[in-house]
Write a protein that holds these residues in place. Structure first.
Motif, PDB file in Angstrom:
ATOM      1  N   GLY A 148       1.146   4.716   5.150  1.00 59.34           N
ATOM      2  CA  GLY A 148      -0.242   4.279   5.002  1.00 59.34           C
ATOM      3  C   GLY A 148      -0.539   3.580   3.691  1.00 59.34           C
ATOM      4  N   ASN A 149       0.138   3.971   2.640  1.00 55.30           N
ATOM      5  CA  ASN A 149      -0.038   3.361   1.312  1.00 55.30           C
ATOM      6  C   ASN A 149       1.064   3.934   0.419  1.00 55.30           C
ATOM      7  N   ALA A 150       1.237   3.334  -0.761  1.00 50.10           N
ATOM      8  CA  ALA A 150       2.332   3.785  -1.622  1.00 50.10           C
ATOM      9  C   ALA A 150       2.079   5.185  -2.180  1.00 50.10           C
ATOM     10  N   THR A 151       0.812   5.528  -2.402  1.00 53.69           N
ATOM     11  CA  THR A 151       0.519   6.859  -2.954  1.00 53.69           C
ATOM     12  C   THR A 151       1.000   7.942  -1.991  1.00 53.69           C
ATOM     13  N   ASP A 152       0.628   7.811  -0.729  1.00 53.14           N
ATOM     14  CA  ASP A 152       1.120   8.763   0.287  1.00 53.14           C
ATOM     15  C   ASP A 152       2.649   8.702   0.353  1.00 53.14           C
ATOM     16  N   HIS A 197       2.006   4.285 -18.951  1.00 51.67           N
ATOM     17  CA  HIS A 197       1.508   2.953 -18.587  1.00 51.67           C
ATOM     18  C   HIS A 197       1.781   2.735 -17.104  1.00 51.67           C
ATOM     19  N   THR A 198       0.906   3.284 -16.280  1.00 52.30           N
ATOM     20  CA  THR A 198       1.013   3.111 -14.835  1.00 52.30           C
ATOM     21  C   THR A 198      -0.328   3.422 -14.205  1.00 52.30           C
ATOM     22  N   MET A 199      -0.403   3.152 -12.912  1.00 51.31           N
ATOM     23  CA  MET A 199      -1.602   3.532 -12.191  1.00 51.31           C
ATOM     24  C   MET A 199      -1.598   5.048 -11.983  1.00 51.31           C
ATOM     25  N   VAL A 200      -2.771   5.617 -11.920  1.00 47.14           N
ATOM     26  CA  VAL A 200      -2.860   7.082 -11.794  1.00 47.14           C
ATOM     27  C   VAL A 200      -2.187   7.594 -10.524  1.00 47.14           C
ATOM     28  N   ALA A 201      -1.997   6.695  -9.555  1.00 46.55           N
ATOM     29  CA  ALA A 201      -1.325   7.103  -8.311  1.00 46.55           C
ATOM     30  C   ALA A 201       0.069   7.667  -8.579  1.00 46.55           C
ATOM     31  N   SER A 202       0.749   7.153  -9.603  1.00 47.04           N
ATOM     32  CA  SER A 202       2.127   7.617  -9.859  1.00 47.04           C
ATOM     33  C   SER A 202       2.136   9.122 -10.180  1.00 47.04           C
ATOM     34  N   PRO A 203       1.404   9.573 -11.232  1.00 48.60           N
ATOM     35  CA  PRO A 203       1.422  11.014 -11.494  1.00 48.60           C
ATOM     36  C   PRO A 203       0.673  11.817 -10.446  1.00 48.60           C
ATOM     37  N   PRO A 258      10.849   6.251 -12.917  1.00 45.72           N
ATOM     38  CA  PRO A 258      10.571   4.951 -13.533  1.00 45.72           C
ATOM     39  C   PRO A 258       9.528   4.235 -12.680  1.00 45.72           C
ATOM     40  N   VAL A 259       8.626   3.530 -13.338  1.00 46.36           N
ATOM     41  CA  VAL A 259       7.650   2.723 -12.593  1.00 46.36           C
ATOM     42  C   VAL A 259       7.998   1.262 -12.866  1.00 46.36           C
ATOM     43  N   GLN A 260       8.393   0.570 -11.829  1.00 46.50           N
ATOM     44  CA  GLN A 260       8.884  -0.810 -11.987  1.00 46.50           C
ATOM     45  C   GLN A 260       7.664  -1.737 -11.993  1.00 46.50           C
ATOM     46  N   LEU A 261       7.048  -1.803 -13.165  1.00 51.28           N
ATOM     47  CA  LEU A 261       5.720  -2.400 -13.279  1.00 51.28           C
ATOM     48  C   LEU A 261       5.746  -3.914 -13.438  1.00 51.28           C
ATOM     49  N   ASN A 262       4.694  -4.538 -12.959  1.00 53.91           N
ATOM     50  CA  ASN A 262       4.491  -5.975 -13.155  1.00 53.91           C
ATOM     51  C   ASN A 262       5.614  -6.822 -12.542  1.00 53.91           C
ATOM     52  N   GLU A 306      11.889   6.179  -7.601  1.00 50.38           N
ATOM     53  CA  GLU A 306      11.262   4.996  -8.200  1.00 50.38           C
ATOM     54  C   GLU A 306       9.884   4.716  -7.613  1.00 50.38           C
ATOM     55  N   ASP A 307       8.916   4.538  -8.502  1.00 52.56           N
ATOM     56  CA  ASP A 307       7.655   3.937  -8.091  1.00 52.56           C
ATOM     57  C   ASP A 307       7.847   2.432  -8.254  1.00 52.56           C
ATOM     58  N   SER A 308       8.229   1.799  -7.169  1.00 49.45           N
ATOM     59  CA  SER A 308       8.474   0.350  -7.207  1.00 49.45           C
ATOM     60  C   SER A 308       7.346  -0.375  -6.485  1.00 49.45           C
ATOM     61  N   ALA A 309       6.151   0.253  -6.515  1.00 47.97           N
ATOM     62  CA  ALA A 309       4.975  -0.299  -5.817  1.00 47.97           C
ATOM     63  C   ALA A 309       4.745  -1.763  -6.169  1.00 47.97           C
ATOM     64  N   GLN A 310       5.045  -2.123  -7.421  1.00 48.94           N
ATOM     65  CA  GLN A 310       4.733  -3.484  -7.888  1.00 48.94           C
ATOM     66  C   GLN A 310       5.970  -4.377  -7.954  1.00 48.94           C
ATOM     67  N   ALA A 311       7.047  -4.004  -7.313  1.00 48.56           N
ATOM     68  CA  ALA A 311       8.295  -4.702  -7.664  1.00 48.56           C
ATOM     69  C   ALA A 311       9.172  -5.107  -6.489  1.00 48.56           C
ATOM     70  N   PHE A 368       7.181   1.262  -2.069  1.00 53.33           N
ATOM     71  CA  PHE A 368       6.502  -0.023  -2.272  1.00 53.33           C
ATOM     72  C   PHE A 368       5.063   0.059  -1.777  1.00 53.33           C
ATOM     73  N   SER A 369       4.211  -0.756  -2.400  1.00 57.24           N
ATOM     74  CA  SER A 369       2.819  -0.865  -1.955  1.00 57.24           C
ATOM     75  C   SER A 369       2.581  -2.252  -1.380  1.00 57.24           C
ATOM     76  N   PHE A 370       1.801  -2.300  -0.327  1.00 56.95           N
ATOM     77  CA  PHE A 370       1.386  -3.587   0.240  1.00 56.95           C
ATOM     78  C   PHE A 370      -0.132  -3.762   0.130  1.00 56.95           C
ATOM     79  N   ALA A 411      -3.411  -7.089  -3.227  1.00 63.14           N
ATOM     80  CA  ALA A 411      -3.069  -7.911  -4.401  1.00 63.14           C
ATOM     81  C   ALA A 411      -1.571  -7.985  -4.672  1.00 63.14           C
ATOM     82  N   LYS A 412      -0.773  -7.253  -3.901  1.00 59.94           N
ATOM     83  CA  LYS A 412       0.664  -7.233  -4.164  1.00 59.94           C
ATOM     84  C   LYS A 412       1.330  -8.535  -3.703  1.00 59.94           C
ATOM     85  N   LEU A 413       2.561  -8.764  -4.153  1.00 54.02           N
ATOM     86  CA  LEU A 413       3.268  -9.985  -3.730  1.00 54.02           C
ATOM     87  C   LEU A 413       3.274 -10.094  -2.218  1.00 54.02           C
TER      88      LEU A 413
END
Ligand code: PLP
Length: 375
Positions: A65-69, A91-97, A136-140, A162-167, A186-188, A191-193
């Motif tokens: 349903g989403n990367a947080t879940d 330095h990440t979105m609160v969803a990671s922790p 690790p959060v693969q940010l930006n 890995e939180d690779s939501a942004q990568a 991964f997150s879709f 705003a994601k790629l």
């Protein structure tokens, strides 16, 4: 006024433009999917999962349903238990922790390095007898130095998730973000790629047991026969969203190339300014292949610069309400993380999406230069 300085609007997000650019194809997907009544766990989802797994070279990709879940389900499937500590970058979105907390774990924030990702040097000092994993959060759109993180993890017997939501598509030494740990997520988010029209995510893994558990968890704990074998969630990637993602995924290389070209143009036109620190250039080193989910700079007089750009119709963003996770008092994670604190006094994201042109980057850069140099 030159063409490069004539007023124009460069919104930070341009969902309408992105939809209009492919409107006919999207409408045809809506029509086809809805006519088939194919909404939940149908062919389109399986096709997209297959294409994603093939692209990343992993055994399993599971739409959620989403990367947080996805992160919560991945933690639970990887065996995190109550009281386990997990080291993650503040330095990440609160969803990671939040995902760690919802799986019963204790998030332990650490500082970032100059590339804005988890500082591998900070990890070891945060390890205690209760530490179980590193996230690790693969940010930006950049992948952390996974050699060093894997080395620490191996030395202390920790696992990596890995939180690779942004990568999606980002690589370190030729290996994709999301494929280093026991699982990657991964997150879709739009705003994601690769962004759908709402929420969406995926868990990827080479571990059959983790895949089996995530498949159960995303669908109420039910197996293929409908037998409920565990307490589950309802967190499936909608079929319609999967069909939209599958369409975008066909041209994924074009999306990545465009963003890397924009990043190269920013580098070329702002690289000499002492008042800003830019992300590593796309060709900065051969270990990293960055996909520029965001173009996050550090800037002197950041808030003034932001206002000056806004006055020219240029949209910018300061990520996550301007705070790192450890700075949200209600979460009780406050500690001294000097590099992250400094980053949040100076960070700013410049426009970076498929609707931004090289000409737009020229316009943005000319106004950044004007702000600092009066050029
Ligand atoms: C680093 C990071 N982790 C997790 C998430 C959560 O993703 P989602 O919105 O799909 O739950 C995001 C979302 O933007 C993110 O940027």
């Amino acid at each position: 006024m030159t063409a490069a300085t004539e007023p124009r609007a460069i919104p930070f997000f341009n969902y309408k433009g992105a939809f209009s650019a492919r409107e006919d194809e999207y409408v045809s997907i809506f029509r086809d999917t809805i006519h088939r009544g194919a909404f939940i766990q149908q062919r389109d989802l399986h096709d997209f999962e297959h294409h994603l797994a093939e692209y990343l070279g992993v055994k399993h990709a599971i739409g959620v349903g989403n990367a947080t879940d996805g992160l919560v389900m991945a933690w639970r499937s990887a065996g995190l238990v109550a009281g386990d500590e997990v080291i993650f970058p503040s330095h990440t979105m609160v969803a990671s922790p939040a995902s760690i907390v919802h799986a019963g774990g204790i998030p332990v924030p650490v500082d970032c390095g100059d590339d804005h990702l988890i500082d591998p040097n900070a990890i070891e000092a945060a390890i205690t007898s209760r530490t179980r994993a590193i996230m690790p959060v693969q940010l930006n759109g950049r992948t952390a130095n996974m050699d060093r993180i894997q080395e620490v993890a191996a030395r202390y017997g920790l696992f990596i998730l890995e939180d690779s939501a942004q990568a999606l598509g980002s690589q370190f030494k030729g290996r994709f973000a999301g494929t280093f740990g026991r699982a990657g997520v991964f997150s879709f988010y739009p705003a994601k790629l690769l962004g759908c029209f709402g929420d969406g995510g995926a868990v990827v893994t080479n571990d059959d047991e983790i895949a089996r558990k995530v498949l159960l968890l995303r669908d109420h704990g039910r197996d293929d026969t409908g037998e409920v074998v565990t307490w589950g969630f309802n967190s499936r990637l909608d079929n319609l969203q999967a069909a939209i993602l599958d369409l975008q995924f066909r041209d994924y290389d074009v999306i990545i190339t465009h963003r890397r070209e924009l990043a190269a143009a920013y580098q070329e036109q702002l690289g000499d300014l002492g008042e800003v620190d830019l992300p590593p250039a796309p060709d900065a080193d051969s270990d990293h292949f960055d996909v520029f989910q965001n173009y996050e700079i550090e800037a002197d007089r950041r808030d003034e610069l932001r206002r000056a750009l806004a006055a020219q119709g240029i949209g910018t963003i300061i990520q996550w309400g301007g705070k790192a996770v450890h700075q949200f008092a209600a979460l009780g994670l406050n500690r001294s993380l000097p590099r992250t604190d400094r980053l949040f006094e100076r960070c700013l994201m410049l426009p970076m999406n498929m609707m931004v042109s090289l000409d737009d980057v020229g316009f943005v850069c000319s106004h950044v230069r004007r702000f600092y140099r009066g050029e």
